[in-house]
Design a protein around this motif. Structure first.
Motif, PDB file in Angstrom:
ATOM      1  N   ALA A 613      -1.529 -15.954  18.699  1.00  0.00           N
ATOM      2  CA  ALA A 613      -1.567 -15.964  17.228  1.00  0.00           C
ATOM      3  C   ALA A 613      -0.625 -14.918  16.631  1.00  0.00           C
ATOM      4  O   ALA A 613      -0.001 -15.157  15.598  1.00  0.00           O
ATOM      5  CB  ALA A 613      -2.994 -15.719  16.743  1.00  0.00           C
ATOM      6  N   LYS A 614      -0.504 -13.761  17.292  1.00  0.00           N
ATOM      7  CA  LYS A 614       0.249 -12.640  16.717  1.00  0.00           C
ATOM      8  C   LYS A 614       1.597 -12.390  17.392  1.00  0.00           C
ATOM      9  O   LYS A 614       2.380 -11.594  16.884  1.00  0.00           O
ATOM     10  CB  LYS A 614      -0.598 -11.372  16.784  1.00  0.00           C
ATOM     11  N   ALA A 615       1.843 -13.012  18.532  1.00  0.00           N
ATOM     12  CA  ALA A 615       3.106 -12.821  19.248  1.00  0.00           C
ATOM     13  C   ALA A 615       3.503 -14.127  19.921  1.00  0.00           C
ATOM     14  O   ALA A 615       2.709 -14.727  20.644  1.00  0.00           O
ATOM     15  CB  ALA A 615       2.969 -11.709  20.283  1.00  0.00           C
ATOM     16  N   GLN A 616       4.726 -14.539  19.662  1.00  0.00           N
ATOM     17  CA  GLN A 616       5.249 -15.767  20.258  1.00  0.00           C
ATOM     18  C   GLN A 616       6.687 -15.517  20.689  1.00  0.00           C
ATOM     19  O   GLN A 616       7.403 -14.752  20.031  1.00  0.00           O
ATOM     20  CB  GLN A 616       5.170 -16.923  19.257  1.00  0.00           C
ATOM     21  N   GLY A 617       7.073 -16.125  21.800  1.00  0.00           N
ATOM     22  CA  GLY A 617       8.441 -15.891  22.254  1.00  0.00           C
ATOM     23  C   GLY A 617       8.761 -16.651  23.506  1.00  0.00           C
ATOM     24  O   GLY A 617       7.939 -17.362  24.089  1.00  0.00           O
ATOM     25  N   VAL A 618      10.006 -16.474  23.940  1.00  0.00           N
ATOM     26  CA  VAL A 618      10.510 -17.182  25.105  1.00  0.00           C
ATOM     27  C   VAL A 618      11.600 -16.335  25.745  1.00  0.00           C
ATOM     28  O   VAL A 618      12.330 -15.612  25.072  1.00  0.00           O
ATOM     29  CB  VAL A 618      11.053 -18.576  24.709  1.00  0.00           C
ATOM     30  N   THR A 619      11.704 -16.449  27.058  1.00  0.00           N
ATOM     31  CA  THR A 619      12.825 -15.853  27.769  1.00  0.00           C
ATOM     32  C   THR A 619      13.348 -16.848  28.781  1.00  0.00           C
ATOM     33  O   THR A 619      12.578 -17.655  29.311  1.00  0.00           O
ATOM     34  CB  THR A 619      12.416 -14.552  28.479  1.00  0.00           C
ATOM     35  N   GLY A 620      14.659 -16.811  29.012  1.00  0.00           N
ATOM     36  CA  GLY A 620      15.222 -17.665  30.038  1.00  0.00           C
ATOM     37  C   GLY A 620      16.461 -18.414  29.607  1.00  0.00           C
ATOM     38  O   GLY A 620      17.199 -17.987  28.708  1.00  0.00           O
ATOM     39  N   PHE A 621      16.677 -19.551  30.247  1.00  0.00           N
ATOM     40  CA  PHE A 621      17.902 -20.321  30.076  1.00  0.00           C
ATOM     41  C   PHE A 621      17.674 -21.354  28.981  1.00  0.00           C
ATOM     42  O   PHE A 621      17.384 -22.530  29.231  1.00  0.00           O
ATOM     43  CB  PHE A 621      18.293 -20.919  31.429  1.00  0.00           C
ATOM     44  N   ILE A 628      12.474 -25.172  21.199  1.00  0.00           N
ATOM     45  CA  ILE A 628      11.208 -24.722  21.779  1.00  0.00           C
ATOM     46  C   ILE A 628      10.196 -24.615  20.648  1.00  0.00           C
ATOM     47  O   ILE A 628      10.408 -23.874  19.682  1.00  0.00           O
ATOM     48  CB  ILE A 628      11.395 -23.365  22.487  1.00  0.00           C
ATOM     49  N   LYS A 629       9.092 -25.340  20.772  1.00  0.00           N
ATOM     50  CA  LYS A 629       8.082 -25.373  19.725  1.00  0.00           C
ATOM     51  C   LYS A 629       6.860 -24.573  20.168  1.00  0.00           C
ATOM     52  O   LYS A 629       6.203 -24.913  21.157  1.00  0.00           O
ATOM     53  CB  LYS A 629       7.688 -26.813  19.412  1.00  0.00           C
ATOM     54  N   LEU A 630       6.569 -23.509  19.447  1.00  0.00           N
ATOM     55  CA  LEU A 630       5.386 -22.695  19.674  1.00  0.00           C
ATOM     56  C   LEU A 630       4.428 -22.909  18.504  1.00  0.00           C
ATOM     57  O   LEU A 630       4.711 -23.670  17.579  1.00  0.00           O
ATOM     58  CB  LEU A 630       5.784 -21.236  19.835  1.00  0.00           C
ATOM     59  N   GLU A 631       3.311 -22.226  18.502  1.00  0.00           N
ATOM     60  CA  GLU A 631       2.277 -22.485  17.503  1.00  0.00           C
ATOM     61  C   GLU A 631       2.784 -22.333  16.074  1.00  0.00           C
ATOM     62  O   GLU A 631       2.533 -23.189  15.216  1.00  0.00           O
ATOM     63  CB  GLU A 631       1.087 -21.549  17.734  1.00  0.00           C
ATOM     64  N   ASN A 706      24.485 -13.524  19.809  1.00  0.00           N
ATOM     65  CA  ASN A 706      23.301 -14.367  19.621  1.00  0.00           C
ATOM     66  C   ASN A 706      23.701 -15.654  18.908  1.00  0.00           C
ATOM     67  O   ASN A 706      24.478 -15.627  17.948  1.00  0.00           O
ATOM     68  CB  ASN A 706      22.261 -13.642  18.752  1.00  0.00           C
ATOM     69  N   ASP A 707      23.194 -16.759  19.368  1.00  0.00           N
ATOM     70  CA  ASP A 707      23.395 -18.046  18.697  1.00  0.00           C
ATOM     71  C   ASP A 707      22.033 -18.730  18.661  1.00  0.00           C
ATOM     72  O   ASP A 707      21.732 -19.617  19.467  1.00  0.00           O
ATOM     73  CB  ASP A 707      24.430 -18.882  19.452  1.00  0.00           C
ATOM     74  N   ILE A 708      21.206 -18.285  17.717  1.00  0.00           N
ATOM     75  CA  ILE A 708      19.791 -18.647  17.720  1.00  0.00           C
ATOM     76  C   ILE A 708      19.329 -18.982  16.308  1.00  0.00           C
ATOM     77  O   ILE A 708      19.584 -18.231  15.360  1.00  0.00           O
ATOM     78  CB  ILE A 708      18.946 -17.469  18.273  1.00  0.00           C
ATOM     79  N   ASP A 709      18.641 -20.096  16.178  1.00  0.00           N
ATOM     80  CA  ASP A 709      18.029 -20.504  14.913  1.00  0.00           C
ATOM     81  C   ASP A 709      16.516 -20.488  15.073  1.00  0.00           C
ATOM     82  O   ASP A 709      15.986 -20.928  16.097  1.00  0.00           O
ATOM     83  CB  ASP A 709      18.504 -21.898  14.514  1.00  0.00           C
ATOM     84  N   LEU A 710      15.838 -20.021  14.023  1.00  0.00           N
ATOM     85  CA  LEU A 710      14.377 -19.943  14.063  1.00  0.00           C
ATOM     86  C   LEU A 710      13.767 -20.560  12.823  1.00  0.00           C
ATOM     87  O   LEU A 710      14.330 -20.481  11.720  1.00  0.00           O
ATOM     88  CB  LEU A 710      13.914 -18.484  14.158  1.00  0.00           C
ATOM     89  N   ILE A 711      12.595 -21.167  13.009  1.00  0.00           N
ATOM     90  CA  ILE A 711      11.748 -21.632  11.918  1.00  0.00           C
ATOM     91  C   ILE A 711      10.360 -21.038  12.144  1.00  0.00           C
ATOM     92  O   ILE A 711       9.815 -21.125  13.258  1.00  0.00           O
ATOM     93  CB  ILE A 711      11.667 -23.165  11.877  1.00  0.00           C
ATOM     94  N   ILE A 712       9.809 -20.424  11.103  1.00  0.00           N
ATOM     95  CA  ILE A 712       8.511 -19.759  11.228  1.00  0.00           C
ATOM     96  C   ILE A 712       7.573 -20.293  10.149  1.00  0.00           C
ATOM     97  O   ILE A 712       7.943 -20.364   8.965  1.00  0.00           O
ATOM     98  CB  ILE A 712       8.652 -18.232  11.105  1.00  0.00           C
ATOM     99  N   ASN A 713       6.372 -20.650  10.553  1.00  0.00           N
ATOM    100  CA  ASN A 713       5.404 -21.216   9.609  1.00  0.00           C
ATOM    101  C   ASN A 713       4.723 -20.101   8.822  1.00  0.00           C
ATOM    102  O   ASN A 713       3.567 -19.765   9.051  1.00  0.00           O
ATOM    103  CB  ASN A 713       4.356 -22.041  10.364  1.00  0.00           C
ATOM    104  N   ASP A 738      10.538 -23.377   2.340  1.00  0.00           N
ATOM    105  CA  ASP A 738       9.894 -24.437   1.569  1.00  0.00           C
ATOM    106  C   ASP A 738       8.424 -24.058   1.448  1.00  0.00           C
ATOM    107  O   ASP A 738       8.054 -22.903   1.638  1.00  0.00           O
ATOM    108  CB  ASP A 738      10.122 -25.818   2.210  1.00  0.00           C
ATOM    109  N   HIS A 739       7.572 -24.985   1.185  1.00  0.00           N
ATOM    110  CA  HIS A 739       6.172 -24.654   0.935  1.00  0.00           C
ATOM    111  C   HIS A 739       5.417 -24.227   2.189  1.00  0.00           C
ATOM    112  O   HIS A 739       4.357 -23.620   2.100  1.00  0.00           O
ATOM    113  CB  HIS A 739       5.468 -25.849   0.287  1.00  0.00           C
ATOM    114  N   SER A 740       5.924 -24.521   3.371  1.00  0.00           N
ATOM    115  CA  SER A 740       5.153 -24.255   4.586  1.00  0.00           C
ATOM    116  C   SER A 740       5.858 -23.377   5.609  1.00  0.00           C
ATOM    117  O   SER A 740       5.216 -22.870   6.519  1.00  0.00           O
ATOM    118  CB  SER A 740       4.774 -25.581   5.260  1.00  0.00           C
ATOM    119  N   GLN A 741       7.173 -23.173   5.445  1.00  0.00           N
ATOM    120  CA  GLN A 741       7.889 -22.457   6.483  1.00  0.00           C
ATOM    121  C   GLN A 741       9.155 -21.816   5.950  1.00  0.00           C
ATOM    122  O   GLN A 741       9.616 -22.130   4.857  1.00  0.00           O
ATOM    123  CB  GLN A 741       8.236 -23.413   7.629  1.00  0.00           C
ATOM    124  N   ILE A 742       9.709 -20.913   6.770  1.00  0.00           N
ATOM    125  CA  ILE A 742      11.001 -20.305   6.449  1.00  0.00           C
ATOM    126  C   ILE A 742      11.913 -20.543   7.642  1.00  0.00           C
ATOM    127  O   ILE A 742      11.457 -20.806   8.762  1.00  0.00           O
ATOM    128  CB  ILE A 742      10.877 -18.800   6.156  1.00  0.00           C
TER     129      ILE A 742
END
Length: 756
Positions: A613-621, A628-631, A706-713, A738-742
């Motif tokens: 709930a408080k920490a989400q992430g990924v490491t690797g290739f 990658i879809k997390l909570e 870095n070449d990374i895009d993120l969406i956070i709810n 928008d109304h639910s995410q950045i």
């Protein structure tokens, strides 16, 4: 392991047991392919040249608040009611994010700087790894190094002020060089093993402890024995009577140990005649058992299978029991001495080493540690092989190495440890050692698996500078790179998020998945446990041709260590408890899931996910797996390899947090670093595929863009603040929402972004 003493520096290279080698071979080709694709990262990279940290109050990334105002302010670190965790003096739980630092050899001002620098990045434990013996030729063995004690006094004072505890490691046999006037060792070439049985050395050792712990520290006004900022005392570093160095005990030293063995046998069986009967007349060349003249089997024999009912089997069991109990009794006596004669109140760790055979002997070694409170083991990861003229301590042009990410090789993960019930366990030395390029994964993986399995301290090795280290010579003059360093962008640079989520308990501790109960007779007979740890390799002290027989598989899948904690109890006849691991370990697809459901490791793709709930992430290739879809987070990266952590900074769930940290790691290499894919034969004649260093480069570090895009709810977040390496704001940008995410594109040349 005193790796600053370069001639005795040790490189630990992961060796796999045979049950793991087959799996290793399956993905070896895939790993090499990924390694070869990296030649140099100086194009599409950015220069890491941090300003000196002056600890500006405007920093948005300062974890000093996690530490106590003064270390030990509520009393001594002690054990939890279960005995398996650490608590503060007031009974509150405490988790340690730890490093080995040699800055204690510098000035007090540099020590203060180092303490503040570490506390800011989440560290609350440091290890003092010194040598308290005075090695001056004009001194007797009983004298201590008063300069080292003076430096330790300053170290304690500086770290204490920043809420950082200490672990003391005052004696290292392998690095102690005999002096002619000491009269010890008698005939052995070095001190390996002697402390466990030589009464003269033990007497000197006790005197060193008195001289170290009883005098008042002039910088605090408190003797070290009464210093609550010191959490743990380690009795010795990396020595064992069950390791290959047993052969170094020679002449009168060996005679002393053999006579103790004779007396032990008489006490156990009543007479030497009865010993001969029990051993069924088995004897070694040159001994006369009836006259009390005995010999030991070479260590190799303890690594081989033997019928426990045969004469040789009974004799090997007695030798194993005697050597183990000799170590246990030493540890027990020094604990008594520290408590009763010195009055030291700190927790005690007996040792941290390995044995000649992790399958047959490791449990006996760990049993010998149970005379004290804390279990320890040193374990490193370095990507496989590093071969070169100075590979024990330096990286130079022409060196050959394999560049294998741990994400494809979970069997070699340093935290795969069998823990002893009712004892905390620490890893006093470890790192992802260069020239391995895949390092950004390590703080992330250490944080989540320490949390999952309840390992109580992982000490990164090592720092020599108060702040950052740019690429530079290993010893100050040899054209080379330092090898045993952590204050670099993709190790220490990735501490903040990893330390924060570990220390704030953002990741659940899992239940015990394997509970093993072992009779002591099983240890003496060196019977195969239901699960064991993997080998590690030490080129300075292992014997290539005499490694123990590993043609025996575990009865439990060795990746159980990554599902939850694996625990053993010694001297117990209860039944083992084994969780059905089938739903957690998918060998076909090479996927491991934690028992908590929060961690997924795909060692076919080279990916590990964290989803809480408080920490989400990924490491690797990441490039090869798409979005990658997390909570509450979606991550898409064009980086071949990267580590991304998104976590709450206000202890709220990510979807409701008002302050979020995003931390990114990629690959760091010195400027102008060049490597070439090659195939070569190692010292054993085996064909190896890996890389050759063409140019080890120069300062500064360069990090792959870095070449990374993120969406956070979390639509509450409105702005992103790009931070420099010291946590100061560099630039503020508005977030797309928008109304639910950045959503945001992570900056190409940054490590930290705070969302508010």
């Amino acid at each position: 392991m005193n790796k600053i003493n370069y001639l005795s520096i040790i490189v630990l290279v992961g060796f796999l047991s045979s049950c793991q080698l087959q799996t290793h071979q399956l993905f070896k080709k895939e790993v090499i392919t990924k390694a070869e694709s990296i030649n140099t990262i100086n194009t599409d990279s950015w220069s890491f040249e941090p300003q000196r940290d002056t600890y500006d109050k405007n920093s948005l990334l300062d974890l000093r608040y996690l530490n106590e105002k003064i270390a030990g302010e509520t009393g001594f670190i002690r054990l939890s009611p279960s005995g398996e965790d650490f608590v503060k003096g007031n009974g509150e739980s405490i988790r340690f994010w730890a490093v080995n630092s040699y800055v204690w050899r510098k000035s007090y001002q540099q020590l203060e700087d180092n303490a503040r620098f570490l506390a800011k990045r989440g560290v609350n434990m440091v290890r003092w790894h010194g040598q308290i013996v005075d090695e001056n030729d004009n001194k007797t063995l009983k004298n201590i190094d008063k300069k080292a004690r003076q430096q330790l006094w300053q170290y304690v004072a500086a770290m204490k002020k920043e809420g950082i505890y200490l672990t003391l490691s005052p004696y290292y046999a392998h690095a102690l060089k005999p002096q002619e006037n000491w009269q010890l060792p008698h005939d052995s070439k070095n001190f390996s093993g002697l402390l466990f049985f030589d009464p003269d050395l033990q007497k000197a050792y006790k005197n060193w402890l008195k001289e170290l712990l009883i005098p008042v520290n002039p910088y605090t006004g408190i003797p070290l024995k009464d210093e609550a900022a010191i959490a743990i005392i380690q009795l010795q570093n990396e020595d064992s009577l069950l390791f290959w160095t047993f052969k170094n005990i020679q002449g009168r030293d060996l005679e002393l140990l053999t006579n103790q063995y004779r007396d032990w046998l008489i006490n156990k069986y009543g007479s030497l005649e009865q010993v001969i009967k029990v051993w069924q007349g088995v004897s070694l060349k040159g001994e006369n058992i009836k006259e009390g003249q005995l010999k030991f089997y070479e260590m190799w024999h303890l690594t081989q299978p033997e019928n426990p009912n045969s004469g040789k089997g009974k004799r090997l069991a007695d030798q194993t029991q005697f050597l183990t109990e000799t170590m246990y009794n030493f540890n027990q006596e020094i604990k008594r001495f520290l408590r009763e004669e010195i009055g030291a109140k700190q927790l005690i760790n007996a040792g941290n080493w390995k044995t000649a055979d992790p399958i047959k002997l490791n449990d006996a070694e760990r049993y010998s540690y149970t005379a004290t409170e804390v279990i320890g083991v040193n374990r490193y990861y370095n990507g496989g092989i590093h071969q070169g003229k100075h590979s024990g301590w330096a990286i130079i042009n022409g060196d050959k190495f394999t560049n294998r990410s741990i994400l494809f090789d979970p069997y070699s993960f340093p935290l795969n440890l069998k823990q002893v019930a009712n004892h905390p366990i620490i890893i006093p030395e470890s790192s992802w050692v260069p020239p391995l390029g895949y390092q950004s994964e390590s703080p992330f993986l250490v944080s989540i698996f320490q949390s999952l399995t309840g390992i109580d301290g992982f000490y990164w090795f090592a720092m020599k500078e108060p702040q950052w280290r740019q690429p530079s010579s290993a010893n100050g003059y040899l054209p080379s790179l330092g090898k045993w360093v952590i204050n670099t962008p993709e190790l220490l640079g990735n501490f903040p998020a990893a330390a924060l989520m570990y220390r704030q308990n953002y990741i659940k501790e899992g239940e015990t998945v394997i509970t093993e109960n072992r009779k002591l007779t099983e240890l003496w007979n060196r019977q195969i446990p239901i699960i064991s740890e993997t080998k590690s390799f030490d080129p300075n002290r292992d014997q290539d041709s005499q490694n123990g027989n590993t043609n025996i598989g575990n009865r439990i899948h060795p990746l159980a260590f990554l599902v939850g904690s694996v625990e053993v109890t010694y001297g117990n006849e209860k039944s083992n408890k084994i969780l059905d691991l089938k739903k957690y370990i998918n060998e076909k697809d090479k996927i491991i899931r934690s028992i908590t459901g929060e961690i997924t490791w795909n060692y076919k793709q080279g990916i590990c996910l964290l989803n809480t709930a408080k920490a989400q992430g990924v490491t690797g290739f990441l490039k090869g797996v798409g979005e990658i879809k997390l909570e509450d987070t979606r991550i898409k990266s064009n980086n071949q390899y990267a580590t991304v952590i998104v976590l709450s900074m206000d202890n709220k769930p990510i979807k409701a947090s008002e302050k979020i940290l995003i931390q990114v790691g990629t690959i760091a290499r010195p400027t102008d670093w060049k490597q070439q894919a090659i195939t070569w034969k190692d010292k054993q004649g085996n064909l190896q595929q890996g890389l050759k260093i063409i140019d080890y480069g120069k300062a500064p570090w360069r990090l792959e863009n870095n070449d990374i895009d993120l969406i956070i709810n979390n639509p509450k977040l409105t702005q992103a603040i790009i931070l420099d390496s010291n946590g100061l704001a560099k630039q503020t940008i508005k977030l797309k929402s928008d109304h639910s995410q950045i959503s945001l594109q992570f900056p190409a040349n940054a490590k930290y972004v705070v969302l508010e």
